[in-house]
Enzyme design. Structure first.
Site, PDB file in Angstrom:
ATOM      1  N   VAL A 104     -29.159  19.383 -17.676  1.00 11.46           N
ATOM      2  CA  VAL A 104     -28.913  20.722 -18.204  1.00 11.46           C
ATOM      3  C   VAL A 104     -27.991  21.451 -17.225  1.00 11.46           C
ATOM      4  O   VAL A 104     -28.059  21.230 -16.013  1.00 11.46           O
ATOM      5  CB  VAL A 104     -30.237  21.507 -18.360  1.00 11.46           C
ATOM      6  CG1 VAL A 104     -29.980  22.893 -18.963  1.00 11.46           C
ATOM      7  CG2 VAL A 104     -31.223  20.729 -19.222  1.00 11.46           C
ATOM      8  N   ASN A 162     -41.740  27.305 -14.694  1.00 11.14           N
ATOM      9  CA  ASN A 162     -40.440  26.666 -14.883  1.00 11.14           C
ATOM     10  C   ASN A 162     -39.682  26.371 -13.594  1.00 11.14           C
ATOM     11  O   ASN A 162     -38.759  25.556 -13.595  1.00 11.14           O
ATOM     12  CB  ASN A 162     -39.576  27.574 -15.779  1.00 11.14           C
ATOM     13  CG  ASN A 162     -38.144  27.125 -15.870  1.00 11.14           C
ATOM     14  OD1 ASN A 162     -37.827  26.138 -16.541  1.00 11.14           O
ATOM     15  ND2 ASN A 162     -37.264  27.830 -15.197  1.00 11.14           N
ATOM     16  N   GLY A 179     -30.200  29.201 -15.003  1.00 14.14           N
ATOM     17  CA  GLY A 179     -30.472  27.952 -15.707  1.00 14.14           C
ATOM     18  C   GLY A 179     -31.424  28.095 -16.870  1.00 14.14           C
ATOM     19  O   GLY A 179     -31.342  29.036 -17.672  1.00 14.14           O
ATOM     20  N   ILE A 180     -32.347  27.140 -16.979  1.00 11.78           N
ATOM     21  CA  ILE A 180     -33.285  27.115 -18.099  1.00 11.78           C
ATOM     22  C   ILE A 180     -34.110  28.401 -18.138  1.00 11.78           C
ATOM     23  O   ILE A 180     -34.349  28.971 -19.209  1.00 11.78           O
ATOM     24  CB  ILE A 180     -34.211  25.889 -17.993  1.00 11.78           C
ATOM     25  CG1 ILE A 180     -33.412  24.598 -18.204  1.00 11.78           C
ATOM     26  CG2 ILE A 180     -35.343  25.977 -19.019  1.00 11.78           C
ATOM     27  CD1 ILE A 180     -34.220  23.332 -17.965  1.00 11.78           C
ATOM     28  N   PRO A 225     -36.454  17.799 -20.279  1.00 13.14           N
ATOM     29  CA  PRO A 225     -35.044  17.554 -20.585  1.00 13.14           C
ATOM     30  C   PRO A 225     -34.429  16.528 -19.646  1.00 13.14           C
ATOM     31  O   PRO A 225     -34.971  16.246 -18.576  1.00 13.14           O
ATOM     32  CB  PRO A 225     -34.418  18.928 -20.363  1.00 13.14           C
ATOM     33  CG  PRO A 225     -35.242  19.515 -19.247  1.00 13.14           C
ATOM     34  CD  PRO A 225     -36.649  19.005 -19.479  1.00 13.14           C
ATOM     35  N   ASP A 261     -42.127  33.053  -4.785  1.00  9.24           N
ATOM     36  CA  ASP A 261     -41.953  31.699  -4.279  1.00  9.24           C
ATOM     37  C   ASP A 261     -43.148  30.889  -4.776  1.00  9.24           C
ATOM     38  O   ASP A 261     -44.265  31.060  -4.288  1.00  9.24           O
ATOM     39  CB  ASP A 261     -41.899  31.712  -2.757  1.00  9.24           C
ATOM     40  CG  ASP A 261     -41.757  30.319  -2.152  1.00  9.24           C
ATOM     41  OD1 ASP A 261     -41.855  29.327  -2.894  1.00  9.24           O
ATOM     42  OD2 ASP A 261     -41.583  30.233  -0.917  1.00  9.24           O
ATOM     43  N   TYR A 264     -38.080  13.569  -6.354  1.00 10.82           N
ATOM     44  CA  TYR A 264     -37.961  14.324  -7.602  1.00 10.82           C
ATOM     45  C   TYR A 264     -38.716  13.624  -8.734  1.00 10.82           C
ATOM     46  O   TYR A 264     -39.520  14.239  -9.438  1.00 10.82           O
ATOM     47  CB  TYR A 264     -36.485  14.491  -7.971  1.00 10.82           C
ATOM     48  CG  TYR A 264     -36.254  15.374  -9.178  1.00 10.82           C
ATOM     49  CD1 TYR A 264     -36.207  16.759  -9.032  1.00 10.82           C
ATOM     50  CD2 TYR A 264     -36.071  14.843 -10.449  1.00 10.82           C
ATOM     51  CE1 TYR A 264     -35.991  17.583 -10.121  1.00 10.82           C
ATOM     52  CE2 TYR A 264     -35.857  15.659 -11.544  1.00 10.82           C
ATOM     53  CZ  TYR A 264     -35.811  17.023 -11.387  1.00 10.82           C
ATOM     54  OH  TYR A 264     -35.604  17.839 -12.477  1.00 10.82           O
TER      55      TYR A 264
END
Length: 258
Positions: free
Chosen positions: A185, A87, A16-17, A182, A60, A152
């Site tokens: 994504v 991230n 991903g990102i 963002p 982790d 979230y």
């Protein structure tokens, strides 16, 4: 800050990102790139594609000791850390206040404390040399909330607040801080659907990385790959009750479709 000749650590770097950022940092000429992820095998795959200046490490981020060890090994290999991209993130599950405490706790650790622990690990050294950069990946949900899951949205608000505080406390002492927010994504987290976050389209990690690099060059705090988020954030600030009413309608549509 320019990325060329810098050492960059990226958590959640296996996909991903994070993977998009790693690949872009390599193209920008980073001296060293540490691809950190709980999935070491995938992190190694990303690092192999970046060349000899890349190192894959398991981490982790819900455990402070593992972040400290990540930073130690990165310094051992490259001597210093110039840019730390905090991230890593998790989606959890759709639901409301009935979601179990264990999920909330994991979200607090990954989306909140992981950024605090990262700052503890890297800022003292950055302060000594008078320069360093932290990129905190939050979400548009951290500015606007999200109707599908409170865990979230709430913890991503925490990520934004941590980044803000770090910028306030250290911004005049050579520490740059940016916060990436963002909407949807293309990542592992959105493989099964993007929900309300896809209202302005789904970006590729490469598109997000392009915006991030520009923001780092400009040392801009708020990084918005979906520019529409800026207007939504402004609308929220200008008329909170009206904005909440709009979100209530969005939540009602979500419940009708669930």
């Amino acid at each position: 800050m320019e990325i060329r000749d810098k050492v960059v650590v990226i958590t959640g770097g296996a996909s991903g990102i994070g993977a998009g950022l790693a690949e872009r940092c390599a193209r920008e000429g980073a001296r060293g790139i540490v691809v950190a992820d709980v999935n070491l095998e995938r992190a190694q795959g990303v690092a192999r594609g970046l060349g000899a200046n890349a190192l894959a490490l398991r981490c982790d981020v819900s455990r402070e000791a593992e972040i400290q060890e990540l930073v130690r090994q990165a310094r051992e290999r490259f001597g210093r850390i110039d840019i730390y991209c905090s991230n890593a993130g998790i989606l959890g599950q759709i639901g409301g206040i009935e979601l179990e405490d264990a999920l909330w706790q994991k979200m607090w650790e990954v989306h909140g404390m992981a950024h605090v622990w990262a700052a503890r690990a890297v800022i003292p050294e950055m302060l000594e040399r008078g320069e360093g950069y932290l990129l905190v990946t939050a979400s548009a949900a951290g500015l606007l909330n999200i109707v599908e899951t409170p865990a979230y949205g709430v913890t991503k608000h925490a990520a934004v607040a941590v980044a803000e505080w770090l910028r306030i406390a250290y911004g005049r002492r050579g520490i740059r801080v940016s916060c990436l927010c963002p909407q949807s994504v293309q990542t592992d987290m959105t493989r099964d659907g993007t929900g309300s976050a896809a209202v302005n389209g789904v970006l590729t990690p490469e598109q997000v990385a392009e915006v991030v690099v520009q923001a780092l060059h400009e040392e801009r705090f708020l990084v918005l790959p979906h520019p529409e988020v800026a207007q939504y954030f402004l609308n929220k600030a200008q008329d909170y009750d009206r904005w909440l009413g709009g979100m209530q309608k969005l939540y009602a549509r979500h419940m009708e479709g669930s």
